[in-house]
Design an enzyme around this catalytic site. Structure first.
Site, PDB file in Angstrom:
ATOM      1  N   GLY C  42      60.642 -32.095 163.394  1.00 30.71           N
ATOM      2  CA  GLY C  42      60.857 -31.310 162.009  1.00 30.71           C
ATOM      3  C   GLY C  42      59.875 -31.137 160.781  1.00 30.71           C
ATOM      4  N   GLY C  44      60.759 -30.569 157.418  1.00 27.03           N
ATOM      5  CA  GLY C  44      61.040 -31.466 155.677  1.00 27.03           C
ATOM      6  C   GLY C  44      58.971 -31.487 155.198  1.00 27.03           C
ATOM      7  N   LEU C  45      59.540 -31.914 154.152  1.00 26.80           N
ATOM      8  CA  LEU C  45      58.373 -32.265 153.780  1.00 26.80           C
ATOM      9  C   LEU C  45      57.725 -32.929 154.377  1.00 26.80           C
ATOM     10  CD1 LEU C  45      59.017 -33.187 149.227  1.00 26.80           C
ATOM     11  CD2 LEU C  45      58.443 -30.758 150.567  1.00 26.80           C
ATOM     12  N   GLY C  47      57.010 -33.098 157.601  1.00 23.69           N
ATOM     13  CA  GLY C  47      56.669 -32.521 158.864  1.00 23.69           C
ATOM     14  C   GLY C  47      55.973 -31.028 158.564  1.00 23.69           C
ATOM     15  N   ARG C 339      68.622 -47.112 141.154  1.00 25.18           N
ATOM     16  CA  ARG C 339      69.673 -46.327 141.847  1.00 25.18           C
ATOM     17  C   ARG C 339      70.825 -47.436 142.324  1.00 25.18           C
ATOM     18  NH1 ARG C 339      67.579 -40.819 144.690  1.00 25.18           N
ATOM     19  NH2 ARG C 339      66.728 -40.135 142.698  1.00 25.18           N
ATOM     20  N   GLU C 434      60.877 -39.791 155.506  1.00 26.72           N
ATOM     21  CA  GLU C 434      61.944 -40.677 155.290  1.00 26.72           C
ATOM     22  C   GLU C 434      62.085 -41.461 156.808  1.00 26.72           C
ATOM     23  OE1 GLU C 434      65.680 -39.162 154.237  1.00 26.72           O
ATOM     24  OE2 GLU C 434      67.092 -40.723 154.310  1.00 26.72           O
TER      25      GLU C 434
END
Lengths: 236, 247, 648
Positions: C42, C44-45, C47, C339, C434
Site C-alpha cells: 500500500g 497511501g499516506l 505506506g 459525522r 486505516e
C-alpha cells in the site's frame, strides 16, 4: 553548455527562439527599408547602394543566412524528435483544442511556405543585386530591361508589375503572418519571459508585429502594382 | 439514452489493435461516462466476452488513474474535468462515441485502453522532491511564505499526473507535467535550495524517456483536467535556462 | 482458545508514555539495517511515508500498490484537511485538547495511549509536510491558515484548498521517489498482495499477483507492513475508490491476525445522494462545507411534497418553514457536530418523511446565509472547486439552490488489531493507517485520517519496527523457495483456478451490488439484532451463490480486471459477515455503530460502559466457521468516559 544547445530539448528550443528573434528583427528592418521605396525610390536606392557588396553588408548577409539555416535545421531536428515521440499509432479522431491557434500546430508547414517565398525572393532580388556585385557585375537583364544592381526601385517596379508575382508575394506574406502570430509570443515563452498576466499582452504584441510586417511588405507590392496598372493617376 | 461506441481493443502491448463497435442502451443522463462503460462491460461479461480494460479508480477526478481519448479529446468533451467526471448528458442521444487510449510513444498500450504511464514516475524520481529527511525539519511557521506564492505553488501542485498533457500534445511533450512539479517547488523557499538541480535532472530524464519538444501550442493546458497553465512551462524554461547558464 | 492480547502500553503518565517507550525500545545499527528487508503493501499516506522513512533509515524496502503509480492511492481523495495541535490560532488548543476531542469523538472506544501519541506527533507532521513543499493555505502574513472541522471547537485543521489529501500524498510520494532514486526502496506498482506467508509463526513475505502479466510472484522480507486502507467497499457504494478493498487485510486475518472492531464504519453525512441503480460510487462533498453551510429540511410535509413534485424550488421555502435540525438539536456545535451524529440526524429526518428528493433520501446543505454574510466571492474562494464538482455531477448550481446531501459509507475505524508498536498478533506483521483499528474508536473525526496515516508512517512505525528487527540482525535473507511459500502460492493459484472455472451466470458486479444492498439495509446506519441476524444468513447464502454461480471471464495469466474484482469480492463476502457478527455482539450504540435497541429517549446513541469498554478482536477459525472473539479491555486512566454532549 554547447552540448545542451544541441542535445537538450530546452536547449534546442532556445536556439529556435534566439534565431527566431533575430530573424524577426531583420524582417522589421527590411520592412522599414521597403517602405522607403514607396516614399522615395531614390532614397531606397541610396540604401541599396549602401548595402551592396560592402564587407559589412556581406558579413550581415552571412549571419542572416546562418540564422535562417539554423532556424530551419533545428525546426527539422525538433520535428523529427516530435514525430518519434508521438508514436506509431495515431489517433483516429482529433480536434483542435479550444484556445489553440491553427498556426501553432502547423509551424513547420508554414515555415516551408515562408522558405519557398524566401527562395523566390532571393531569385527575384538578391541574385540581381548583391550577388551580381559579388560576382563582379553591375547590372542584369530582367524581362528585356537592363537594371543596375543598385537600382532596387526599378527591380521592385518591374517585379510587381507582374500579377503572378503579386499573388505569390502576398501569399508569402500571409504565411509569414501566421508564422509570426505564433512565433513572436512563443519565443518569449521559450526563454521563460511569460506568465498568465503577460500572455494576452504577448499575443497582442505578436499579432501587432505580424500584422505590421504583413501590411508593411504588402503595401510596397500593392502600391507598385497599382502604379504599374495606371501610371497616370499615380503620378509616376 | 442510447449510444454506439467505437472502442480500441488491443490484446496486449505486442498485439495489433483495432476498433470494435458496441451498442449500449437505456443509459440514464445522470450516468457517468465510466459507469456507462461499466454497463457495457457487465453486458459483455454476461455474453461471455472479455470486458474492455480501462484505468479508473477514485472516480472523483483526483487520483489521475482514468484516461481515455474520447471523440478526439483527452478526458472527453468537458474542460477542466477528468473522464470520470463526464456525465452522459454531455452527449447527444444516439451519438457514436470513439474511445481511444492515450497515444504517445512514452505511454505504450498495456491492454485495450490501458497504457503504461510509469515514465511520469521516473521523471519525478529524477528530482521531483525536496531532499529532507523525516523529522529533521524546522517548525512549519519558521519560514513565512507570501500567500500569492503559496497559491501559485498550489495551482501547479494540482497536477494529478494523468498523462493528458503528453497524450494530447501533437509533439508528445510532457512539458506541462514536468513544469507543474518544477514550478510548484520553485515557488517555495524550501524548494529553491535544489531548484537548479531539479530542473536540469527532470528535463534530462524527460528527454531521455523519449517525450517530444514543446512548441507552445497550449493544447495541454486546454485539455488538462486541472487547467494547469502553461505559465508554469515558462517558469520551467526560466529555471532550466538560468541553471544551465550557471554551469 | 482466543488471543493472548498484550497491547504493550508503556507505563507512566500519559504525556510521558511515548517518550519513555522510545527510550526503552531497541534500535538497529546502520550496518545492520542494510541487511534487513521490509515489505510494505500500500502506498497511501501510511505506506508511502513509512516506505520513505524506512528507506531513508537504511532498510531495504519493497513497496507494493495495485494502481499504476504509488501516487494514486486513495488517500489522494481526502479533501478537507489534517488536524494538528499547533495552536497557531491562539484558541487554546493543545496536544491534550486534540487528544481529548479525538477520544471523545471516537465515543471512548479507542486506547488512550495511542490517541495521545497521535495528538503528540500531529505537530511534527505539519512541520514535515511544509518542509517537503506541501503548499498549505496561508494567510497574508505568510503563516499557515486553519479552519474548523466537526467535533472540535478550535480551528486546528490545516488544508490545501479542497485537495489536502492529494497534497500530503504527493509530499509522501515525493519522499518515496527520493528513496526509489537512491535505491533503498524498490517499487512494485500494479501488484496485488494475495497472501501472507508465515514461517515459524512470523511474517516472512507475501504472494503477489502482477496485474499486468498475471504472474504469481513471491517476495520475502524480515517484516511485512500492511498499509492497505479500509474495507468500506464491502457496501459496493461508498466514497472509496473503485479498487479499494479489504483483501490484503483479510488474508492476514485468515493467517492469524486479529481483526478488531470490524463493525465500526463511518457514514459520512455530506455525500451527493444516489441517483439510480447504474451508479458505481458515491461522491463526497468535503466536511469543510459545514463550516459555512447550514443543513435543513422543510418543517412542513406539504413543502416536502411540493419539492419532490418539482412544484417548488428550495429557495422559495420561507426561513420560518425551514428546520435547521442540527442547530436545533445541538446548539453548541450546530452544523459542526461529529459525522456519526450528523449522519444519524439526517437519517432521522428522512425516516420521518422529510427527505427532499424523489427517493426521500436527501437533505439540504444551504449556503444562502453564508453568501449573504460573506459575499459570493469569498464563498467561491473557499469552496469554488467543490461547488463546480457538485454542479458537474448534478446539474444544479449551489450558488443558486442548496446542495442535496445524504450520508454514505466513507471510512472504516475497525481493522487489523495492533499493539502500541503497531504490530499485529502475528510477529513481524504490522498494520498502519486505516488498515489498523487503533486510534479512532467508534467514530473518526474529520481531518484525522490523514493525521493518523502520516503519524504511523513517519513517526511511529520507523521507531517501533526497529524494536522487532533488532532481533533479526542475525537472520539471513528470507528464502522464497521454502514449503511455506510453496503452499501459499499453491493456495492462491487454486483460488484463481476455481474462480475461473465456475463459469456461472452472474457477474462479479451483480453479486457485489447485492452484497452492498444487504450491508446497507441491515448493517448500515441503524442496526438491530434482527437486521444483523438477517444479514448474516443472507450473506452466507450469497457467498454460497457466489462460489457456484459467479462468471469470471478471461485468463489467469493476463491483465484481467474481472478476476481482480472476483478475488476482492470473495473476501468482502467474508468480511461483511464478520462485520455483522461484531455488530451483533456489541449490544450498545457508540459512534458509528448504532443499535436501535440502545438509544436515549431523544434518539441519541446510548453507550454501555459497563459491558462494552473493550476492543472486540476476532480470530479466524476456518472457512464457514464462527470466528472467536477475544476482548481487549480499554482502560481509561486519564479521561473519564462520559455521554458525548454536543448540545451545550
Amino acid at each position: 553548455m554547447s552540448c545542451f544547445l544541441t542535445k537538450s530539448s530546452l536547449g534546442k528550443k532556445l536556439v529556435m527562439s534566439i534565431t527566431g528573434a533575430f530573424l524577426v528583427l531583420f524582417i522589421l528592418f527590411h520592412m522599414s527599408m521597403n517602405l522607403t521605396a514607396i516614399l522615395s525610390p531614390d532614397g531606397y536606392n541610396a540604401i541599396c547602394r549602401f548595402l551592396g557588396a560592402n564587407w559589412y553588408a556581406l558579413a550581415g548577409t552571412a549571419v542572416l543566412a546562418l540564422g535562417v539555416l539554423v532556424h530551419f535545421l533545428y525546426a527539422l531536428m525538433l520535428t523529427v524528435d516530435n514525430y518519434r515521440a508521438r508514436g506509431k499509432q495515431r489517433y483516429a479522431v482529433t480536434v483542435t483544442e479550444p484556445g489553440v491557434s491553427w498556426a501553432s500546430k502547423n509551424m513547420l508547414v508554414i515555415g516551408f511556405i515562408v522558405l519557398a517565398g524566401l527562395l523566390l525572393h532571393l531569385f527575384n532580388f538578391w541574385a540581381k543585386m548583391q550577388l551580381i556585385e559579388v560576382l563582379g557585375g553591375h547590372a542584369s537583364v530582367v524581362g528585356g530591361h537592363t537594371i543596375a544592381a543598385t537600382d532596387g526601385a526599378a527591380l521592385i517596379a518591374y517585379t510587381f508589375s507582374k500579377w503572378y508575382y503579386v499573388i505569390l508575394y502576398l501569399l508569402w506574406f500571409a504565411a509569414l503572418w501566421f508564422h509570426l502570430t505564433h512565433g513572436v509570443w512563443s519565443m518569449f515563452q521559450t526563454v521563460g519571459w511569460a506568465n498568465d498576466t503577460w500572455y494576452p499582452r504577448l499575443k497582442c504584441i505578436a499579432n501587432v508585429v505580424a500584422t505590421l510586417v504583413f501590411l508593411g511588405f504588402a503595401a510596397v507590392v500593392v502600391v507598385y502594382f497599382i502604379k504599374s496598372c495606371c501610371p497616370c493617376c499615380c503620378g509616376a | 439514452m442510447n449510444f454506439t461506441l467505437k472502442i480500441w481493443r488491443q490484446k496486449d502491448a505486442k498485439s495489433k489493435g483495432a476498433f470494435e463497435t458496441y451498442k449500449v442502451e437505456n443509459i440514464s443522463a445522470d450516468t457517468s461516462f465510466l459507469e456507462m462503460l461499466d454497463i457495457l462491460n457487465n453486458n459483455l461479461v454476461h455474453e461471455g466476452k472479455e470486458p474492455v480494460a480501462f484505468d479508473h479508480d477514485c472516480r472523483e477526478g483526483i487520483c489521475g488513474m482514468c484516461s481515455l481519448h474520447i471523440d478526439g479529446q483527452a478526458h472527453g468533451p468537458s474542460q477542466g474535468a477528468t473522464t470520470c467526471q463526464i456525465y452522459m448528458r454531455k452527449f447527444e442521444d444516439g451519438a457514436t462515441i470513439t474511445i481511444e487510449p492515450w497515444r504517445s510513444a512514452a505511454f505504450p498500450v498495456i491492454k485495450d485502453l490501458v497504457v503504461n504511464r510509469s515514465a511520469y514516475d521516473q521523471i519525478l524520481q529524477a528530482g521531483g522532491f525536496i531532499s529532507v529527511r523525516t523529522n529533521s525539519v524546522p517548525d512549519a511557521n519558521a519560514i513565512p511564505i507570501p500567500k500569492a506564492d503559496a497559491d501559485e505553488s498550489m495551482d501547479a501542485a494540482a497536477c494529478i499526473g494523468c498523462g493528458a498533457c503528453a497524450a494530447t500534445c501533437k509533439n508528445g511533450s510532457a512539458m506541462l507535467f514536468v513544469a507543474a512539479r518544477v514550478s510548484s517547488l520553485a515557488k517555495l523557499p524550501q524548494g529553491r535550495v535544489e531548484a537548479a538541480r531539479r530542473a536540469k535532472a527532470m528535463v534530462a530524464k524527460m528527454d531521455e524517456l523519449g517525450f517530444g519538444n514543446c512548441t507552445n501550442t497550449g493544447a495541454c493546458q486546454a485539455e488538462c483536467p486541472k487547467s494547469i497553465s502553461i505559465a508554469h512551462i515558462a517558469r520551467l524554461n526560466r529555471e532550466f535556462l538560468s541553471a544551465k547558464l550557471e554551469d | 482458545m482466543g488471543f493472548k492480547l498484550d497491547a504493550k502500553i508503556p507505563a507512566g503518565e500519559l504525556a510521558q508514555k511515548w517518550s519513555n517507550h522510545k527510550a526503552a525500545i531497541r534500535v538497529v545499527s546502520p550496518a545492520n539495517k542494510r541487511k534487513l528487508d521490509i515489505i510494505i503493501v500500500g502506498t497511501g499516506l501510511g505506506g508511502a511515508s513509512a516506505a520513505a522513512s524506512l528507506g531513508e533509515l537504511g532498510y531495504n524496502v519493497k513497496v507494493f500498490c495495485i494502481q499504476d503509480s504509488p501516487r494514486r492511492a486513495h488517500s489522494i481523495a481526502a479533501q478537507g484537511g489534517i488536524n494538528a495541535a499547533k495552536n497557531y490560532q491562539n484558541d487554546n488548543d493543545s496536544v491534550y485538547r486534540l487528544f481529548y476531542d479525538t477520544i471523545k469523538g471516537g465515543d471512548y472506544r479507542a486506547r488512550e495511549a495511542n490517541v495521545y501519541r497521535l495528538a503528540e506527533v500531529s505537530n511534527l507532521i505539519i512541520d514535515q509536510c511544509v518542509a517537503q513543499g506541501v503548499p498549505f493555505a496561508r494567510e497574508y502574513g505568510g503563516l499557515l491558515a486553519n479552519r474548523s472541522f466537526g467535533g472540535a471547537q478550535v480551528s486546528r485543521t490545516f488544508y490545501a484548498r479542497g485537495q489536502t489529501g492529494q497534497q500530503l500524498l504527493l509530499g509522501a510520494y515525493a519522499a518515496l521517489n527520493k528513496e526509489i532514486a537512491a535505491g533503498s526502496v524498490k517499487s512494485y506498482p500494479r501488484h496485488e498482495m494475495l497472501d501472507l506467508v508465515i514461517e515459524d509463526g512470523e511474517a516472512r513475505g507475501i504472494i503477489a499477483r502482477n496485474l499486468i502479466t498475471g504472474e504469481i510472484e513471491r517476495f520475502g522480507a524480515h517484516a511485512v507492513v500492511l498499509a492497505t486502507g479500509g474495507y468500506g467497499n464491502v457496501f459496493f457504494l461508498s466514497t472509496n475508490a473503485m479498487a479499494s478493498n479489504g483483501s490484503a487485510a483479510f488474508q492476514c486475518y485468515r493467517k492469524g491476525a486479529g481483526f478488531a472492531n470490524p463493525c465500526f464504519t463511518q457514514i459520512h453525512p455530506t455525500c451527493i445522494p444516489k441517483h439510480g441503480d447504474q451508479q458505481s460510487k458515491l461522491t463526497l462533498m468535503s466536511e469543510s462545507l459545514r463550516n459555512d453551510g447550514r443543513i435543513w429540511v422543510p418543517k412542513k410535509l406539504e413543502d416536502v411534497q411540493a419539492l419532490r413534485a418539482g412544484k417548488k424550488q428550495p429557495s422559495e421555502i420561507a426561513e420560518e418553514d425551514r428546520d435547521y435540525y442540527l442547530e436545533r438539536r445541538y446548539p453548541a456545535f450546530g452544523n459542526l457536530v461529529p459525522r456519526d451524529v450528523a449522519s444519524r440526524a439526517a437519517k432521522e429526518r428522512c425516516d420521518a418523511g422529510f427527505g427532499v428528493n424523489e427517493t426521500g433520501l436527501a437533505v439540504f446543505l444551504d449556503f444562502k446565509t453564508a453568501i449573504e454574510r460573506l459575499g459570493k466571492d469569498i464563498i467561491k474562494q473557499r469552496y469554488g472547486n467543490l461547488f463546480d464538482m457538485y454542479e458537474e455531477i448534478t446539474d444544479v448550481s449551489p450558488y443558486e439552490q442548496p446542495m442535496q446531501i445524504f450520508p454514505a459509507v466513507h471510512y472504516t475505524m475497525g481493522g487489523i488489531w495492533v499493539d502500541y508498536n503497531l504490530m499485529t498478533t502475528i510477529p513481524g506483521l504490522y498494520a498502519i493507517g486505516e488498515a489498523n483499528f487503533s486510534d479512532h474508536g467508534a467514530n473518526r473525526l474529520g481531518a484525522s485520517a490523514l493525521m493518523q496515516g502520516l503519524a504511523d508512517g513517519y513517526f511511529v512505525l520507523p521507531y517501533t519496527i526497529g524494536d522487532y528487527l533488532s532481533h533479526k540482525i542475525q537472520a539471513p535473507k528470507v528464502k522464497t523457495d521454502t514449503p511455506a511459500f510453496d503452499e501459499a502460492e499453491k493456495g492462491v493459484r487454486a483460488k484463481i483456478a476455481k474462480l475461473l472455472s465456475i463459469n456461472g451466470k452472474q457477474s462479479v458486479d451483480d453479486l457485489h451490488k447485492r452484497l452492498g444492498n444487504i450491508m446497507w439495509e441491515y448493517v448500515g446506519m441503524a442496526r438491530s439484532k434482527e437486521s444483523l441476524e438477517t444479514a448474516i444468513s443472507e450473506i452466507q447464502k450469497l457467498r454460497k451463490e457466489f462460489w457456484q454461480d459467479v462468471k469470471v471471464v478471461g485468463r489467469a495469466d493476463d491483465f484481467n480486471v474481472e478476476l481482480e474484482k472476483a478475488l476482492r469480492l470473495a473476501d468482502f463476502l467474508e468480511l461483511g459477515e464478520l462485520m455483522a457478527r461484531d455488530a451483533l455482539v456489541r449490544e450498545e450504540s457508540c459512534g458509528g455503530h448504532f443499535r436501535i435497541e440502545h438509544q436515549t429517549e431523544e434518539g441519541e446513541a446510548k453507550r454501555d460502559d459497563e459491558h462494552f469498554v473493550y476492543a472486540a478482536v476476532w480470530e479466524y477459525k476456518g472457512p464457514d466457521q464462527e470466528p472467536e472473539l477475544t476482548k481487549e479491555p480499554l482502560n481509561f486512566e486519564f479521561v473519564h468516559p462520559a455521554q458525548r454532549n454536543y448540545k451545550d
